[in-house]
Design a protein around this motif. Structure first.
Motif, PDB file in Angstrom:
ATOM      1  N   GLY A 334      -6.599  -8.364  -1.648  1.00 40.92           N
ATOM      2  CA  GLY A 334      -5.666  -7.293  -1.975  1.00 40.92           C
ATOM      3  C   GLY A 334      -5.223  -6.548  -0.728  1.00 40.92           C
ATOM      4  N   PHE A 335      -4.405  -5.501  -0.954  1.00 43.25           N
ATOM      5  CA  PHE A 335      -3.921  -4.686   0.161  1.00 43.25           C
ATOM      6  C   PHE A 335      -4.085  -3.218  -0.203  1.00 43.25           C
ATOM      7  N   ASP A 336      -4.703  -2.457   0.700  1.00 37.38           N
ATOM      8  CA  ASP A 336      -4.931  -1.028   0.495  1.00 37.38           C
ATOM      9  C   ASP A 336      -3.815  -0.253   1.203  1.00 37.38           C
ATOM     10  N   MET A 341      -4.371  -1.826   5.167  1.00 36.87           N
ATOM     11  CA  MET A 341      -5.180  -2.973   5.574  1.00 36.87           C
ATOM     12  C   MET A 341      -5.409  -3.907   4.390  1.00 36.87           C
ATOM     13  N   ASN A 342      -5.592  -5.184   4.694  1.00 38.79           N
ATOM     14  CA  ASN A 342      -5.971  -6.151   3.671  1.00 38.79           C
ATOM     15  C   ASN A 342      -7.446  -5.964   3.327  1.00 38.79           C
TER      16      ASN A 342
END
Length: 352
Positions: A334-336, A341-342
């Motif tokens: 996922g991506f935050d 960041m991944n």
């Protein structure tokens, strides 16, 4: 597989070969070595044959023209096998031929040992074999011994480590018409241009296309396909690629026989990717003139060899490594937005 528990060293001649481009010459001995010392025989056997016990690949001597009679080493081996009285004379010709191909400036000079062995076993057959070996790397050794109530230390330069054979081969007296059976060791140096002279220029070898090499080539080809080719046609995460590699290794470890349609169906699955792999395989066969059969018996030794270079680790910056050995559905990417960041989310039942 090569074993030498019944083997004996019958005859050996030693010569020195320099590098032509360095204006070095060769030096030929006038006669074969005296083998009366049993310890020397034992050490030489260890030095020459132990590295070849680990050889899985079996080669044949060949010539690019297709005319085997043009391969000098094949001619020399044939003369020795047909008339061992000519052994030392032929050993001189072998040394001269090695000198003729030692033209790259980074090829090291060294001693050349030509040896005749009896009862070396390969693939269940006890055979005579012609050995050709070269020592290029010299080392310094310390000698410590008692002396007048204490110890004295001396050294010896330009010694040879019997646990580090630089280059060698055994040519077995079988399958003459195919170029004999040959096993080889070649501890290549830093320069690949210099390294090819032993296998390609001097011996002129082609690898035997047996089950070991069929297995080894297929696994190597598939690994390159997943890691290098798939990105051109499909969007895949590294975790998905690792899963494809793990599934292929699982297939080869569990099956006795490889079947192309079964393999691609069970491991790759996607029809477009299957077609892409088969095209990639055809291009490899055409480029390297190395056919890969649609079915063959799987070699456990080749699987073990490839397993060492099949990577199942996902490297994340310099902070984390994630080893993926099983179900890839238990890891999510996922991506935050907040951290920009991944991330990976990993699911598990027990912590060990």
């Amino acid at each position: 597989m090569v074993t030498f528990f019944e083997a004996s060293l019958d005859t050996i001649s030693v010569h020195h070969v320099g590098n032509q481009s360095q204006n070095e010459m060769y030096a030929l001995s006038k006669q074969s070595l005296n083998l009366n010392d049993e310890l020397i025989q034992k050490l030489l056997m260890q030095y020459f044959l132990t590295p070849l016990e680990k050889a899985n690949e079996v080669y044949h001597l060949m010539h690019n023209s297709g005319d085997l009679t043009l391969n000098e080493v094949h001619n020399f081996a044939t003369q020795v096998f047909e008339n061992k009285d000519k052994f030392h004379e032929i050993s001189e010709l072998i040394a001269k031929q090695l000198y003729n191909v030692s033209t790259h400036p980074k090829i090291k000079s060294g001693e050349v040992y030509v040896a005749y062995f009896k009862d070396v076993q390969i693939e269940g057959n006890l055979l005579d074999a012609l050995g050709i070996f070269k020592s290029e790397t010299k080392e310094t050794y310390l000698k410590v011994y008692p002396d007048t109530g204490g110890f004295t230390v001396e050294y010896e330069e330009n010694g040879i480590n019997i646990n580090k054979l630089d280059k060698g081969c055994l040519i077995f007296n079988i399958e003459k018409e195919n170029g004999y059976k040959v096993v080889v060791v070649d501890k290549a140096g830093s320069s690949q241009d210099a390294a090819v002279y032993w296998k390609d220029d001097f011996l002129q070898l082609k690898i035997r296309n047996d089950n070991f090499n069929q297995t080894n080539n297929t696994l190597g080809l598939y690994k390159n396909f997943v890691t290098q080719k798939l990105d051109e046609e499909f969007e895949m995460s590294k975790a998905d690629k690792i899963d494809l590699l793990n599934r292929s290794m699982k297939y080869f470890k569990e099956k006795d026989t490889f079947d192309m349609d079964e393999f691609t169906g069970e491991v790759i699955g996607n029809p477009q990717a299957i077609e892409s792999f088969k095209t990639y395989k055809q291009q490899y066969e055409d480029e390297f003139e190395t056919p890969i059969a649609d079915t063959f018996e799987i070699s456990d030794n080749a699987v073990k060899k490839q397993a060492r270079v099949y990577k199942s680790v996902l490297k994340l910056d310099k902070n984390f490594h994630i080893y993926i050995h099983g179900n890839k559905d238990l890891i999510e990417r996922g991506f935050d937005d907040g951290k920009a960041m991944n991330y990976y989310k990993v699911f598990f039942k027990e912590e060990q």
